[in-house]
Design a protein around this motif. Structure first.
Motif, PDB file in Angstrom:
ATOM      1  N   ALA A  93      38.658  25.376  60.458  1.00  0.00           N
ATOM      2  CA  ALA A  93      37.364  25.790  59.899  1.00  0.00           C
ATOM      3  C   ALA A  93      37.201  27.283  60.130  1.00  0.00           C
ATOM      4  CB  ALA A  93      36.235  25.025  60.570  1.00  0.00           C
ATOM      5  N   CYS A  94      36.524  27.949  59.202  1.00  0.00           N
ATOM      6  CA  CYS A  94      36.295  29.389  59.344  1.00  0.00           C
ATOM      7  C   CYS A  94      34.840  29.707  59.009  1.00  0.00           C
ATOM      8  CB  CYS A  94      37.232  30.172  58.425  1.00  0.00           C
ATOM      9  SG  CYS A  94      37.012  31.961  58.557  1.00  0.00           S
ATOM     10  N   ARG A 144      40.750  23.852  65.048  1.00  0.00           N
ATOM     11  CA  ARG A 144      40.646  25.290  65.278  1.00  0.00           C
ATOM     12  C   ARG A 144      39.442  25.844  64.507  1.00  0.00           C
ATOM     13  NH1 ARG A 144      41.955  28.692  68.835  1.00  0.00           N
ATOM     14  NH2 ARG A 144      43.915  27.536  69.064  1.00  0.00           N
ATOM     15  N   LEU A 145      38.587  26.594  65.202  1.00  0.00           N
ATOM     16  CA  LEU A 145      37.433  27.240  64.578  1.00  0.00           C
ATOM     17  C   LEU A 145      37.623  28.750  64.631  1.00  0.00           C
ATOM     18  CD1 LEU A 145      34.563  27.419  63.377  1.00  0.00           C
ATOM     19  CD2 LEU A 145      33.661  27.220  65.725  1.00  0.00           C
ATOM     20  N   PHE A 146      37.798  29.345  63.467  1.00  0.00           N
ATOM     21  CA  PHE A 146      37.834  30.801  63.361  1.00  0.00           C
ATOM     22  C   PHE A 146      36.408  31.279  63.099  1.00  0.00           C
ATOM     23  CE2 PHE A 146      42.076  29.456  61.893  1.00  0.00           C
ATOM     24  CZ  PHE A 146      42.884  30.223  62.733  1.00  0.00           C
ATOM     25  N   ILE A 174      38.546  28.269  69.780  1.00  0.00           N
ATOM     26  CA  ILE A 174      37.766  29.243  69.007  1.00  0.00           C
ATOM     27  C   ILE A 174      38.505  30.577  68.977  1.00  0.00           C
ATOM     28  CG2 ILE A 174      35.603  30.553  68.906  1.00  0.00           C
ATOM     29  CD1 ILE A 174      34.187  28.173  70.143  1.00  0.00           C
ATOM     30  N   THR A 175      38.626  31.151  67.786  1.00  0.00           N
ATOM     31  CA  THR A 175      39.289  32.449  67.615  1.00  0.00           C
ATOM     32  C   THR A 175      38.377  33.365  66.809  1.00  0.00           C
ATOM     33  OG1 THR A 175      41.451  31.363  67.578  1.00  0.00           O
ATOM     34  CG2 THR A 175      41.350  33.610  66.727  1.00  0.00           C
ATOM     35  N   GLU A 228      47.261  23.787  57.534  1.00  0.00           N
ATOM     36  CA  GLU A 228      47.596  23.875  56.108  1.00  0.00           C
ATOM     37  C   GLU A 228      46.375  24.138  55.231  1.00  0.00           C
ATOM     38  OE1 GLU A 228      49.747  20.347  55.004  1.00  0.00           O
ATOM     39  OE2 GLU A 228      51.278  20.640  56.566  1.00  0.00           O
ATOM     40  N   TRP A 229      45.181  23.849  55.755  1.00  0.00           N
ATOM     41  CA  TRP A 229      43.944  23.986  54.978  1.00  0.00           C
ATOM     42  C   TRP A 229      42.879  24.655  55.830  1.00  0.00           C
ATOM     43  CZ3 TRP A 229      43.613  22.238  49.892  1.00  0.00           C
ATOM     44  CH2 TRP A 229      44.692  21.457  49.451  1.00  0.00           C
ATOM     45  N   ILE A 230      42.059  25.502  55.187  1.00  0.00           N
ATOM     46  CA  ILE A 230      40.970  26.179  55.895  1.00  0.00           C
ATOM     47  C   ILE A 230      39.666  25.924  55.147  1.00  0.00           C
ATOM     48  CG2 ILE A 230      40.160  28.349  56.895  1.00  0.00           C
ATOM     49  CD1 ILE A 230      42.973  29.494  56.251  1.00  0.00           C
TER      50      ILE A 230
END
Length: 409
Positions: A93-94, A144-146, A174-175, A228-230
């Motif tokens: 997720a972003c 993963r959360l950008f 978290i990034t 592979e997907w955001i």
């Protein structure tokens, strides 16, 4: 970058006025200005001459959405596909959170705004709680959360989330990364200075997030983790479901490059961009570009053919994004009020537009892709944007929708 290199770069783009007060600056201010010169793409200001000129659009045609009725019929099947992808770590997720809460009367990042009535409920908190619902549906698999910040709000955002223990989301998932900034200029293409040591800049538009991720070196992390997907989404909407299994499953099962959450328009002339085809490829037609003929057009069920407004929640295939990142997206020139220092170094806050900002838009990113699935969600359950302090799409309307969805404020 050395001072001489910075000077040579400015000379190349006819922007030497940026160094007018250089000798008056402290060593720290000098270093910051040189770093900003190094990071700034001055070539964009050439586009000033395109202000008011439209590149022209292609031929529009309707693009059918997967409607709520079909989603409900296939819920178990789609949920299972999406859940599997989430558990396998293929989805990230972003959060696009580079904005400030200025229109809400706040000097803080927008995500720090408190919408609570009887207790503290921050916009960031609501978003992370929504993401944790997806984690629960994926049997506790954290994705993963950008979080994309901007140079104006990065430090405050990181500090705030750390101070609140990321509202229960694991820190190692978290990034943070900063959105690239574009210089703001006058109509002749001279960049404005907002102080003696700082070029006036603004975020490079809502399509700048992926290029900013690449520049931050985050593709290595995605490849390493098998992402592979955001799913990208805006900080504005406190009700949105993020990377929810049905949406993920529908997008993957359809074999498309992108899924787009859409809501049924509440009126033919609602001020919202609409999913469509443009010259046979997915695109978004802005509300002011819809002709009367398009507004009146009907699909095979007798419903309006251009009926589904986008809510800035898209699931992109990362490999396809990487391919289109090698091309140049169109640059949009926007006329804005830009604070600047005058020849006496006095800060001026203009009351009318005085120059240009430069943005890349998600609609152009989508139009580069071969296919997209518009995926209908129920407005009252997933769309509570906070753009204004009061009135339409405001803190007040979002609070009411939160209450209707059983969220305690």
């Amino acid at each position: 970058m050395t001072f001489e290199e910075a000077k040579a770069k400015l000379e190349k783009f006819d922007q030497l006025h940026v160094l007018k007060y250089y000798d008056e600056l402290s060593d720290a201010e000098k270093a910051e200005l040189i770093a900003q010169i190094e990071d700034t793409d001055f070539s964009v200001v050439e586009n000033c001459k395109n202000l008011g000129k439209s590149a022209g659009r292609g031929e529009f045609a309707p693009l059918a959405a997967m409607q709520v009725s079909e989603i409900e019929k296939r819920r178990d099947e789609l949920f299972a596909i999406g859940k599997k992808a989430l558990k396998e770590g293929k989805i990230a997720a972003c959060l696009l959170a580079g904005g400030m809460g200025t229109r809400l009367g706040s000097d803080n990042p927008k995500g720090m705004y408190n919408i609570g009535l009887t207790k503290d409920v921050y916009i960031f908190q609501r978003i992370i709680e929504n993401l944790k619902d997806t984690v629960d549906q994926a049997d506790g698999t954290y994705i993963r959360l950008f979080i994309m910040t901007s140079e104006k709000n990065n430090d405050a955002t990181v500090s705030f989330l750390k101070e609140h223990n990321y509202f229960g989301y694991p820190e190692d998932k978290i990034t943070f990364f900063k959105q690239d900034m574009a210089p703001a200029s006058d109509y002749q293409g001279k960049v404005y200075m907002e102080s003696k040591s700082r070029i006036s800049t603004s975020p490079n538009g809502n399509a700048g997030w992926y290029a900013s991720m690449l520049r931050a070196g985050l593709r290595d992390l995605m490849l390493k983790e098998g992402i592979e997907w955001i799913d990208i989404f805006s900080v504005d909407n406190v009700l949105q479901r993020i990377a929810d299994p049905c949406f993920v499953g529908a997008t993957l099962e359809a074999g498309v490059s992108c899924g787009a959450k859409v809501v049924r328009k509440c009126a033919p002339d609602e001020k919202v961009g609409v999913m469509c085809l443009e010259d046979g490829k997915p695109s978004i037609v802005e509300y002011y570009e819809l002709s009367q003929e398009m507004m009146d057009a009907k699909d095979e069920n007798g419903d309006p053919a251009y009926n589904y407004g986008v809510i800035l929640n898209y699931l992109f295939n990362e490999k396809d994004l990487y391919e289109i990142s090698k091309k140049s997206l169109p640059l949009h020139v926007v006329e804005k009020k830009i604070p600047y220092i005058d020849e006496n170094a006095q800060l001026i806050k203009p009351e009318t537009p005085n120059g240009c900002k430069f943005e890349q838009l998600v609609l152009d990113m989508i139009h580069e892709l071969p296919s997209c699935l518009p995926y209908e969600v129920i407005r009252e359950h997933e769309f509570a944007p906070i753009k204004n302090k009061e009135g339409v799409d405001s803190v007040e309307t979002a609070r009411e929708l939160c209450k209707k969805n059983g969220i305690e404020l």
